[in-house]
Design an enzyme around this catalytic site. Structure first.
Site, mmCIF file in Angstrom:
data_model
loop_
_atom_site.group_PDB
_atom_site.id
_atom_site.type_symbol
_atom_site.label_atom_id
_atom_site.label_comp_id
_atom_site.label_asym_id
_atom_site.label_seq_id
_atom_site.Cartn_x
_atom_site.Cartn_y
_atom_site.Cartn_z
ATOM 1 N N SER A 155 35.665 36.086 39.755
ATOM 2 C CA SER A 155 36.023 37.255 40.561
ATOM 3 C C SER A 155 37.545 37.350 40.692
ATOM 4 O O SER A 155 38.223 36.326 40.713
ATOM 5 C CB SER A 155 35.380 37.057 41.944
ATOM 6 O OG SER A 155 35.268 38.252 42.653
ATOM 7 N N PRO A 156 38.087 38.570 40.785
ATOM 8 C CA PRO A 156 39.545 38.672 40.907
ATOM 9 C C PRO A 156 40.059 37.985 42.169
ATOM 10 O O PRO A 156 39.459 38.120 43.239
ATOM 11 C CB PRO A 156 39.799 40.188 40.982
ATOM 12 C CG PRO A 156 38.484 40.841 41.118
ATOM 13 C CD PRO A 156 37.419 39.878 40.752
ATOM 14 N N CYS B 255 43.815 37.430 44.135
ATOM 15 C CA CYS B 255 45.267 37.576 44.269
ATOM 16 C C CYS B 255 45.910 36.200 44.352
ATOM 17 O O CYS B 255 45.427 35.335 45.080
ATOM 18 C CB CYS B 255 45.601 38.323 45.553
ATOM 19 S SG CYS B 255 45.373 40.071 45.383
ATOM 20 N N ALA C 113 43.814 41.739 41.722
ATOM 21 C CA ALA C 113 44.165 43.115 42.081
ATOM 22 C C ALA C 113 45.623 43.369 41.701
ATOM 23 O O ALA C 113 46.518 42.685 42.174
ATOM 24 C CB ALA C 113 43.963 43.322 43.577
ATOM 25 N N GLN D 251 41.807 43.846 37.455
ATOM 26 C CA GLN D 251 41.439 44.772 38.527
ATOM 27 C C GLN D 251 42.672 45.597 38.904
ATOM 28 O O GLN D 251 43.754 45.032 39.086
ATOM 29 C CB GLN D 251 40.959 43.988 39.747
ATOM 30 C CG GLN D 251 40.344 44.866 40.818
ATOM 31 C CD GLN D 251 40.014 44.097 42.084
ATOM 32 O OE1 GLN D 251 40.861 43.412 42.640
ATOM 33 N NE2 GLN D 251 38.762 44.191 42.534
ATOM 34 N N TYR E 249 41.366 48.945 51.229
ATOM 35 C CA TYR E 249 42.553 49.423 50.516
ATOM 36 C C TYR E 249 42.447 50.943 50.302
ATOM 37 O O TYR E 249 41.532 51.587 50.804
ATOM 38 C CB TYR E 249 42.739 48.622 49.213
ATOM 39 C CG TYR E 249 42.931 47.149 49.502
ATOM 40 C CD1 TYR E 249 44.037 46.725 50.255
ATOM 41 C CD2 TYR E 249 42.014 46.183 49.099
ATOM 42 C CE1 TYR E 249 44.222 45.388 50.573
ATOM 43 C CE2 TYR E 249 42.188 44.838 49.411
ATOM 44 C CZ TYR E 249 43.286 44.441 50.151
ATOM 45 O OH TYR E 249 43.468 43.124 50.476
ATOM 46 N N ARG F 177 34.697 48.117 42.156
ATOM 47 C CA ARG F 177 34.263 47.252 43.266
ATOM 48 C C ARG F 177 33.966 48.133 44.466
ATOM 49 O O ARG F 177 34.845 48.800 44.999
ATOM 50 C CB ARG F 177 35.330 46.203 43.601
ATOM 51 C CG ARG F 177 34.913 45.322 44.772
ATOM 52 C CD ARG F 177 35.827 44.136 44.970
ATOM 53 N NE ARG F 177 35.475 43.055 44.075
ATOM 54 C CZ ARG F 177 35.315 41.780 44.446
ATOM 55 N NH1 ARG F 177 35.464 41.417 45.704
ATOM 56 N NH2 ARG F 177 35.005 40.855 43.570
ATOM 57 N N ARG G 243 35.922 31.584 45.391
ATOM 58 C CA ARG G 243 36.284 30.254 45.899
ATOM 59 C C ARG G 243 35.537 29.103 45.226
ATOM 60 O O ARG G 243 36.142 28.049 45.010
ATOM 61 C CB ARG G 243 36.131 30.217 47.422
ATOM 62 C CG ARG G 243 37.273 30.970 48.091
ATOM 63 C CD ARG G 243 36.968 31.370 49.504
ATOM 64 N NE ARG G 243 35.967 32.425 49.552
ATOM 65 C CZ ARG G 243 35.612 33.054 50.664
ATOM 66 N NH1 ARG G 243 36.155 32.717 51.815
ATOM 67 N NH2 ARG G 243 34.702 34.019 50.631
HETATM 68 C C1 LIG Z 1 42.346 33.649 47.043
HETATM 69 C C2 LIG Z 1 41.504 34.890 47.015
HETATM 70 C C3 LIG Z 1 42.031 36.071 46.545
HETATM 71 C C4 LIG Z 1 41.229 37.226 46.438
HETATM 72 N N1 LIG Z 1 41.741 38.345 45.847
HETATM 73 C C5 LIG Z 1 40.914 39.382 45.566
HETATM 74 C C6 LIG Z 1 41.351 40.442 44.729
HETATM 75 O O1 LIG Z 1 42.436 40.429 44.173
HETATM 76 N N2 LIG Z 1 40.484 41.471 44.541
HETATM 77 C C7 LIG Z 1 39.227 41.492 45.099
HETATM 78 O O2 LIG Z 1 38.485 42.461 44.904
HETATM 79 N N3 LIG Z 1 38.786 40.471 45.841
HETATM 80 C C8 LIG Z 1 39.583 39.409 46.068
HETATM 81 N N4 LIG Z 1 39.104 38.325 46.748
HETATM 82 C C9 LIG Z 1 37.685 38.326 47.153
HETATM 83 C C10 LIG Z 1 36.842 37.609 46.079
HETATM 84 O O3 LIG Z 1 36.959 38.225 44.812
HETATM 85 C C11 LIG Z 1 35.377 37.517 46.500
HETATM 86 O O4 LIG Z 1 34.834 38.811 46.584
HETATM 87 C C12 LIG Z 1 35.196 36.817 47.846
HETATM 88 O O5 LIG Z 1 36.054 35.686 47.951
HETATM 89 C C13 LIG Z 1 33.747 36.354 48.027
HETATM 90 O O6 LIG Z 1 33.372 35.505 46.967
HETATM 91 P P1 LIG Z 1 33.313 33.887 47.110
HETATM 92 O O7 LIG Z 1 32.363 33.582 48.226
HETATM 93 O O8 LIG Z 1 32.789 33.451 45.764
HETATM 94 O O9 LIG Z 1 34.697 33.402 47.403
HETATM 95 C C14 LIG Z 1 39.899 37.189 46.889
HETATM 96 C C15 LIG Z 1 39.378 36.002 47.400
HETATM 97 C C16 LIG Z 1 40.161 34.862 47.457
HETATM 98 C C17 LIG Z 1 39.539 33.581 47.969
#
Ligand SMILES: Cc1cc2nc3c(=O)[nH]c(=O)nc-3n(C[C@H](O)[C@H](O)[C@H](O)COP(=O)(O)O)c2cc1C
Length: 400
Positions: A22-23, A25, A57, A100, A184, A232, A327
């Site tokens: 998943s994306p 930042c 993103a 993204q 956003y 998304r 994560r």
């Molecule tokens: C460090 C970090 C940065 C993230 N940046 C983005 C992002 O750039 N774009 C986005 O759509 N979601 C972002 N997320 C959300 C994740 O893509 C994901 O939807 C969310 O963490 C839930 O998934 P998980 O339980 O596997 O962590 C970010 C999450 C983390 C932990």
């Protein structure tokens, strides 16, 4: 045969398996330009065993950056750095590579790491700029009130999405995902909580959806069908005043008509102070299932998908077509390789790491007591997912 490790399709794009990074930042860009950190971070994700890695993103214009450390894709320097990055990443594995695109709207101009934990606004004296949004509503107390967008501004941002997408295609990305969630800019057009406009961009569901529809229409024109296009979604704002799953499904059908290939179903974050149910493993999977049931889009589930057996069940039961992990991949950048061992599936290892592969290493069962590596010794001949290593000068793999 594991369902998780079966080939998948996003439109015309084929993926080696159903695991997606998943994306995320990284707040490590300089002037929006990718740095060594991006190569190291995305490089390790390329070797996770996932079939697709989506870069963070990336802002389509300078005012759309969440922080000064965000990636951008509105100028040649940023495009050149991403072109080099994609070229390097292709040598690491055959995982597909996506990006993204976003505009952070009223949540732009926040502090970056290490000063930031959860999106604190950047003070003006530290270089903050005025954020923009559909309506002049600040995200929270202490945040700047955004400038409401004019017709011309809206047209400029739609065009900025298309121009960044064209740059992403030239840079070699296999896939473009539009960020329509997490409060956003796109999401603040969609939600009645943040969109108080009375012109054709606000009011009815159709009007609130217009910005997303026009962005996807403009982006699809520059993203050829051998590259995938995704969105998304915010599946729900978790409050009756906000957008619902029915609203997200109506938008999904409209975007499908514009040529969208897949939907990734997230939720929340339209404004602070909304009580959301605590996240539990796979808590957003039902939203992806709804996409499968009500549209022809490929459905990606995201959110606390950690256990490989649960991931397998999500795909095998057709609750979603893909699982996206954030994560869990930071926690364990070999998540996919270990998942394969847990599920008795033989997949390619980076040749440099072959000595740590299950059945090549007696220690594997001590490191992973729950794993059930395939009974037969894993093959040491060229696994498909590392084919790029054998021919470093071969043309890079793009398209289907
Ligand atoms: C460090 C970090 C940065 C993230 N940046 C983005 C992002 O750039 N774009 C986005 O759509 N979601 C972002 N997320 C959300 C994740 O893509 C994901 O939807 C969310 O963490 C839930 O998934 P998980 O339980 O596997 O962590 C970010 C999450 C983390 C932990």
């Amino acid at each position: 045969m594991s369902a998780l490790f079966s080939e998948g399709r996003l439109g015309d794009l084929t993926l080696d398996n159903r695991i997606v990074v998943s994306p995320m930042c990284q707040y490590s860009a300089i002037d929006g330009v990718a740095q060594t950190w991006h190569l190291v971070h995305l490089g390790s994700m390329m070797m996770s065993g996932a079939g697709l890695v989506i870069a963070e993103a990336t802002a389509v214009e300078a005012t759309g950056r969440g922080s000064l450390g965000d990636l951008g894709l509105w100028n040649d320097g940023q495009e050149n750095a991403l072109t080099r990055l994609v070229g390097e990443l292709r040598r690491l594995s055959s995982a597909r590579i996506g990006i993204q695109l976003t505009h952070c709207g009223r949540k732009a101009a926040t502090r970056t790491i290490p000063d930031r934990w959860r999106g604190e606004p950047l003070p003006l004296e530290e270089g903050a700029w005025t954020p923009v949004a559909p309506s002049a509503l600040a995200y929270d107390e202490g945040w700047q009130t955004p400038e409401p967008l004019s017709e011309e501004d809206i047209a400029r941002i739609i065009s900025a999405f298309a121009q960044s997408a064209a740059r992403a295609v030239r840079a070699g990305f296999d896939l473009v995902e539009i960020h329509g969630a997490h409060g956003y800019l796109m999401h603040s057009f969609l939600s009645p909580i943040t969109n108080l406009r009375s012109d054709c961009w606000g009011g009815s569901l159709e009007n609130r959806n217009r910005f997303a529809v026009e962005v996807v229409e403009a982006v699809r024109k520059v993203v050829p069908t051998d590259r995938a296009l995704g969105f998304r979604f915010n599946s729900t704002d978790w409050t009756a005043e906000g957008s619902s799953l029915e609203d997200a499904l109506a938008l999904a059908r409209a975007l499908e008509d514009e040529g969208l290939d897949y939907a990734v179903m997230s939720s929340g974050n339209i404004r602070p102070g909304i009580a959301i149910p605590p996240a539990t493993p796979g808590h957003q999977v039902p939203f992806a299932t709804a996409i499968r049931e009500h549209t022809g889009l490929a459905a990606m589930a995201v959110g606390m998908i950690i256990d490989p057996h649960r991931a397998e069940e999500i795909i095998a039961s057709e609750a979603a077509d893909f699982v996206a992990l954030a994560r869990p991949m930071l926690d364990n950048p070999r998540w996919g390789l270990h998942a394969a061992a847990m599920l008795g599936q033989d997949i390619g290892y980076p040749p440099q790491y072959l000595r740590a592969r299950p059945n090549n290493w007696l220690g594997f069962s001590h490191a992973h007591p729950d794993a059930r590596p395939p009974a037969t010794a894993l093959q040491l001949d060229r696994p498909r997912s590392v084919a790029a290593w054998d021919r470093p000068d071969a043309p890079v793999r793009t398209g289907s």
